[in-house]
Write a protein that holds these residues in place. Structure first.
Motif, PDB file in Angstrom:
ATOM      1  N   UNK A   1      35.836  31.877  37.568  1.00  0.00           N
ATOM      2  CA  UNK A   1      36.026  33.308  37.335  1.00  0.00           C
ATOM      3  C   UNK A   1      37.470  33.728  37.546  1.00  0.00           C
TER       4      UNK A   1
ATOM      5  N   UNK B   1      37.432  44.373  33.576  1.00  0.00           N
ATOM      6  CA  UNK B   1      38.052  43.078  33.315  1.00  0.00           C
ATOM      7  C   UNK B   1      37.266  41.967  34.004  1.00  0.00           C
ATOM      8  N   UNK B   2      36.781  42.260  35.200  1.00  0.00           N
ATOM      9  CA  UNK B   2      35.969  41.289  35.922  1.00  0.00           C
ATOM     10  C   UNK B   2      34.688  41.020  35.128  1.00  0.00           C
TER      11      UNK B   2
ATOM     12  N   UNK C   1      42.986  36.486  31.295  1.00  0.00           N
ATOM     13  CA  UNK C   1      42.793  37.746  30.576  1.00  0.00           C
ATOM     14  C   UNK C   1      43.868  38.757  30.943  1.00  0.00           C
ATOM     15  N   UNK C   2      44.235  38.805  32.219  1.00  0.00           N
ATOM     16  CA  UNK C   2      45.271  39.749  32.624  1.00  0.00           C
ATOM     17  C   UNK C   2      46.633  39.368  32.053  1.00  0.00           C
TER      18      UNK C   2
ATOM     19  N   UNK D   1      34.281  41.153  31.998  1.00  0.00           N
ATOM     20  CA  UNK D   1      34.565  40.306  30.843  1.00  0.00           C
ATOM     21  C   UNK D   1      34.782  38.868  31.283  1.00  0.00           C
ATOM     22  N   UNK D   2      35.394  38.717  32.460  1.00  0.00           N
ATOM     23  CA  UNK D   2      35.804  37.380  32.882  1.00  0.00           C
ATOM     24  C   UNK D   2      34.691  36.558  33.523  1.00  0.00           C
ATOM     25  N   UNK D   3      33.738  37.199  34.205  1.00  0.00           N
ATOM     26  CA  UNK D   3      32.683  36.402  34.838  1.00  0.00           C
ATOM     27  C   UNK D   3      31.655  36.013  33.794  1.00  0.00           C
TER      28      UNK D   3
ATOM     29  N   UNK E   1      39.669  47.607  36.217  1.00  0.00           N
ATOM     30  CA  UNK E   1      39.669  46.349  36.964  1.00  0.00           C
ATOM     31  C   UNK E   1      38.291  45.725  36.980  1.00  0.00           C
ATOM     32  N   UNK E   2      37.279  46.561  37.235  1.00  0.00           N
ATOM     33  CA  UNK E   2      35.910  46.061  37.255  1.00  0.00           C
ATOM     34  C   UNK E   2      35.500  45.587  35.856  1.00  0.00           C
TER      35      UNK E   2
ATOM     36  N   UNK F   1      39.758  35.455  34.769  1.00  0.00           N
ATOM     37  CA  UNK F   1      40.304  36.766  35.111  1.00  0.00           C
ATOM     38  C   UNK F   1      41.815  36.781  34.932  1.00  0.00           C
TER      39      UNK F   1
END
Lengths: 314, 315, 340
Positions: free
Chosen positions: B292, A141-142, B299-300, A144-146, A138-139, B296
């Motif tokens: 963000x 993925x965060x 991506x999920x 990658x996303x931020x 989960x972290x 997020x």
């Protein structure tokens, strides 16, 4: 065992780089020349004779193809010419000034990303479908996303402005000033490598040869270290090429936010000021670095993978 | 063509289980054959909590971004001189606060979201169109055509993509249409590679060979066999490309090379916010959060779709 | 005392579709020096049975029951203890030689690590031993080939390497899970003969899993026939081949082409497919495919045991071929057998 194979492999790949480089330079050159308005248009209107002098100085008065081949010739001797913006500097000098800084930040970030990313990826894989695995992923993925440019201001706000633990920016080659930029730059790469490592490790752990290793009665840690680690890290190795490109791109933002006098800062300044020679020089320079790194990664991959080594020799 | 045996070949999931694990295949028995790949994938996607929640959040986000600015009492470029740089405050009606010149952050964030999502969608479609066409042609014709076309992709692939987008923006000015084109034009390579690989693989599968042997013509093969089978992988890829593109646009806007005032995007807002973050952190935090969360969630969803359509990794 | 004694072994898998009972209460034993064949169609649970004994089930699988090896229960053994036995006293050869060797390590490395780990041999000794073993499985030029990687070997050669690797520590029990299935027909025979030969030299026991009845006839002493996770018949090779009692065994044998039969004899395939383990029929699991099925077969068939150790799980009386009455508990109901 097959030195010759590796050499031949390297030689073919090196030759394959030439068209890539040529395309890179050509596109960069013609894109710049297609620009509406020359490099001096932003300044006050110049008297025609001065303008002509400037054009002559930078060979802007020659036919386009001639300019192109002149530029190609220059590039081969690794000379990017003078900067339009920084009047007393050549692009080479600017690169020589900025690149060591960028290389330090980028290199440290890559090292950090590789070490941290692979370790947490393997940790998650070995504890697949546990709470630990889920939270790590989960972290990640965060991570990658931020975007970098969101993380950086937030880190500055918390660690520099509110807590005062680290300097908010600037550059003096000290560790304190490196920590924030390196960590910021590394975060998304850590996240990506962690996901990649976890995925490939899980796949490897399900493979038949791992079952064989376990059937041999080897203890768990030996099965992982001797049999699973190398194949699991192969995808990470081939990711190093794209990762470098990503780090270089990220460094543009990072250097700007943390006021680091690296090549990225010069590049953005050049882009905003239409400093054509500088922009082109940096694009080509970075292009060459990315291409070369991809080449090294390619060799590393082949060297680590006996199957490829074998096929090349055949 | 619709007997269970045919479906089995056409359905990569079943085919795979049979090849890899006769035990699993025996276990699965008849009921897997009865369900189609799509229904199956859909059920798996619905079981993926992270993807479902992300989908719901994205739906709300889309609704907010489209409808929100219409309902707000403020215009995006209205400057409220009575409330400059004011923190979030429900009494003045500036729920997310205002920036240094008194513009409402909520409205600006929602309007910026419109641009960011629009760029994400349009640029992805551009890259989709180029990539699928290119990849399908290369993969389908194969041989020399394929070699030349893929060699070109390899060459372009090695170029520093971000720098070319910046170069394009520098040279041609910072028009929004150009952003679509620039990002789309450099982002199609992955798509081309994936589609080419899939097409090449599909072309050699038994059911396409069978169709060729039966004298079905090329167009019909592409339409009836190749495209439906590509759809899954393309859908996954589109979902994963959208956040990438949004990120690229934000990146450009953050550097001041993206959309220009008075238009705004999340990247531009984060850039603005980062300048004032010490005195007015809310100008940074709200657009940054929206950006963000969106990335997020996308991506999920993309991850979930990949797992659902390609059950190989479902361990 | 038997070398290996398995009692009421069960294996189940948690799958997204539900819990699958892959092995449903199997009992058997392997005597010292004996070769036991486990036969049956794909999905009968043969592989999972031995994987459970070796502690090699996939993560979603779990096993219960007992497997006493030299009097010690493998199923309840801590992993450290089990690792001392695996690869040393019990060796295993897998179905797919193409993927069962680590492609990133040389054959030498993969072979020497076994003896270095289990017997504490030094590198030189281990290497010499590995070369010697490769020669024993008739790999030409073993001194050179030991330095190579698996992809430089053909499928048959890789399986030879697997066998050599398994025999390095002179195990008491060799488990071979369809060792020749993935190979060319000509190579298949060689591999099977090789296993037989090596067994004769060393007095080791072998469990051979296969669905090739011809192989069984050639090298085995006793046979267990499995169907849908259960043992349906067991007996000596002669019993099974010349006096098959269970209709499934008869079907299996009828589907093997044999030179000693008249050519106009048809080759019979068993109609239908093995049942879905998620949705088993009540009563006899073979009922739907059995040409002799009757009303009684909706009940749970009894396990009949004869004095010579032959068993059959069927309503057809082993002794006279007549149907047993529905309520009959069989000639000698196995006490440990629970009927559900």
């Amino acid at each position: 065992m097959n030195q010759e194979g590796i050499l031949r492999h390297s030689a073919t790949r090196l030759l394959g780089l030439i068209p890539t480089l040529l395309v890179l330079i050509t596109i960069a050159f013609f894109l710049i020349r297609m620009a509406p308005g020359g490099p001096f248009d932003s300044e006050k209107v110049l008297p025609p004779e001065i303008r002509a002098n400037l054009d002559a100085k930078y060979h802007l008065d020659e036919p386009l193809m001639q300019q192109y081949f002149r530029y190609l010739g220059q590039i081969i001797t690794l000379d990017f010419g003078p900067s339009f913006q920084y009047k007393d500097w050549t692009v080479n000098e600017l690169i020589a000034r900025g690149f060591p800084v960028s290389l330090t930040v980028g290199g440290l970030a890559m090292l950090l990303a590789f070490l941290v990313g692979t370790s947490i990826g393997i940790t998650a894989a070995l504890r697949q479908n546990t709470a630990m695995d889920y939270s790590i992923m989960g972290v990640a993925m965060l991570g990658i996303s931020i975007p970098n440019f969101v993380v950086a201001p937030l880190l500055i706000l918390v660690l520099a402005v509110y807590q005062g633990w680290l300097p908010a920016g600037g550059w003096d080659w000290s560790i304190q000033r490196m920590i924030l930029p390196v960590v910021t730059l590394a975060l998304p790469v850590i996240a990506y490598i962690a996901r990649l490592t976890r995925g490939s490790m899980i796949e490897v752990l399900h493979s038949n040869y791992i079952r064989t290793a376990r059937a041999k009665g080897l203890p768990g840690h030996l099965v992982i270290r001797r049999h699973a680690l190398k194949p699991a890290l192969l995808p990470v190795i081939s990711f190093m090429g794209p990762a470098t490109a990503g780090l270089i791109t990220g460094s543009v933002v990072i250097e700007r936010i943390y006021s680091i006098p690296g090549l990225g800062s010069y590049f953005v300044q050049g882009a905003l000021n239409r400093d054509y020679t500088l922009v082109m020089g940096v694009v080509i320079f970075y292009g060459v670095i990315i291409i070369l790194l991809n080449f090294i990664v390619d060799l590393l991959y082949a060297w680590m993978n006996p199957k490829i080594r074998y096929d090349e020799v055949q | 063509m619709n007997s269970p045996a045919d479906m089995q070949i056409a359905d990569p999931q079943v085919a795979k289980t049979e090849l890899e694990d006769p035990f699993a295949a025996a276990m699965a028995g008849q009921d897997v054959r009865g369900r189609s790949l799509w229904v199956d994938a859909w059920h798996r996607l619905l079981k993926n909590k992270a993807a479902v929640i992300s989908g719901i959040i994205m739906f709300i986000m889309l609704l907010l971004v489209i409808v929100g600015p219409l309902l707000s009492p403020w215009e995006g470029d209205f400057t409220d001189w009575d409330n400059t740089a004011s923190p979030p405050n429900f009494e003045t009606g500036h729920w997310f606060g205002t920036d240094a010149v008194g513009r409402d952050i909520l409205v600006r964030t929602l309007e910026g979201g419109r641009i960011s999502l629009l760029v994400g969608l349009v640029a992805t479609l551009v890259s989709l169109a180029i990539g699928v066409t290119y990849g399908a042609v290369a993969g389908y014709y194969g041989g020399f055509t394929d070699r030349i076309m893929m060699r070109m992709v390899d060459i372009i692939y090695a170029l520093p993509f971000m720098f070319f987008v910046i170069l394009l923006m520098v040279v041609f000015g910072r028009h929004i249409v150009l952003i679509f084109v620039a990002i789309g034009a450099v982002n199609w390579l992955d798509m081309a590679r994936i589609v080419r690989g899939q097409t090449l693989g599909l072309k050699n599968t038994e059911f396409v060979e069978a169709a060729v042997a039966c004298g079905v013509d090329h167009k019909a093969i592409i339409r009836r066999h190749i495209i439906p089978n590509l759809l899954g992988v393309v859908m996954v890829y589109v979902t994963l490309t959208i956040p990438q593109v949004i990120l690229v646009e934000s990146f450009l806007s953050f550097l001041g090379l993206g959309v220009q005032e008075p238009m705004s995007s999340w990247g531009a807002l984060v850039n603005d916010g980062a300048q004032d973050m010490e005195s007015a952190p809310w100008t940074l935090v709200f657009p940054a959060t929206f950006l963000t969360v969106t990335l997020y969630c996308f991506n999920y969803i993309g991850d979930g779709m990949r797992d659902a359509l390609d059950p190989k990794d479902r361990a | 005392m038997a070398l290996l004694e398995v009692r009421d072994l069960r294996v189940q898998f948690e799958t997204p579709e539900g819990v699958v009972q892959a092995v449903n209460g199997i009992d058997f034993q392997v005597e010292s020096g004996e070769t036991l064949a486990i036969v049956g169609e794909s999905g009968a649970g043969k592989s999972q049975l031995v994987m459970a004994i070796m502690g090699l089930l996939a993560e979603n699988g779990s096993a219960s029951g007992e497997a006493d090896f030299k009097g010690r229960d493998l199923m309840k053994m801590p992993p450290k203890e089990l690792n001392k036995i695996r690869g040393c006293e019990i060796a295993m050869i897998f179905q797919d030689p193409m993927t069962s060797l680590n492609p990133f390590l040389t054959i030498e490395k993969q072979m020497t690590e076994v003896v270095m780990h289990h017997q504490g041999l030094r590198k030189q000794e281990a290497r010499a031993h590995a070369v010697e073993m490769l020669r024993a499985v008739r790999i030409p030029d073993p001194e050179e080939r030991v330095k190579q990687y698996p992809h430089e070997y053909s499928g048959g050669m890789r399986q030879r390497v697997m066998i050599a690797m398994g025999l390095l520590c002179e195990p008491d029990l060799l488990i071979a899970d369809e060792p020749s299935t993935a190979l060319d027909v000509t190579v298949q025979a060689q591999i099977t003969q090789l296993v037989g030969e090596l067994r004769d030299k060393s007095n080791m026991s072998v469990i051979l899993i296969t669905h090739d009845m011809a192989v069984v006839a050639e090298v085995c002493d006793r046979i267990i026939v499995m169907y849908a996770g259960e043992m349906v018949e067991t007996g000596t090779v002669d019993d099974i081949f010349y006096r098959p009692r269970h209709p499934y065994t008869q079907g299996l044998l009828a589907s093997v082409p044999r030179l000693d039969r008249l050519s106009d004899d048809e080759l019979h395939a068993i109609p239908g497919n093995p049942p879905n383990l998620l949705d088993l029929p009540s009563g006899c699991r073979f009922r739907d495919r059995c040409s002799m099925a009757r009303e009684v077969c909706f009940g749970v068939p009894p396990l009949q045991v004869q004095e010579n150790g032959c068993m059959s799980r069927c309503f057809i009386d082993m002794n006279n071929g007549e149907f047993l009455p529905a309520e009959s508990k069989g000639v000698e109901e196995n006490a440990g057998e629970d009927s559900k």
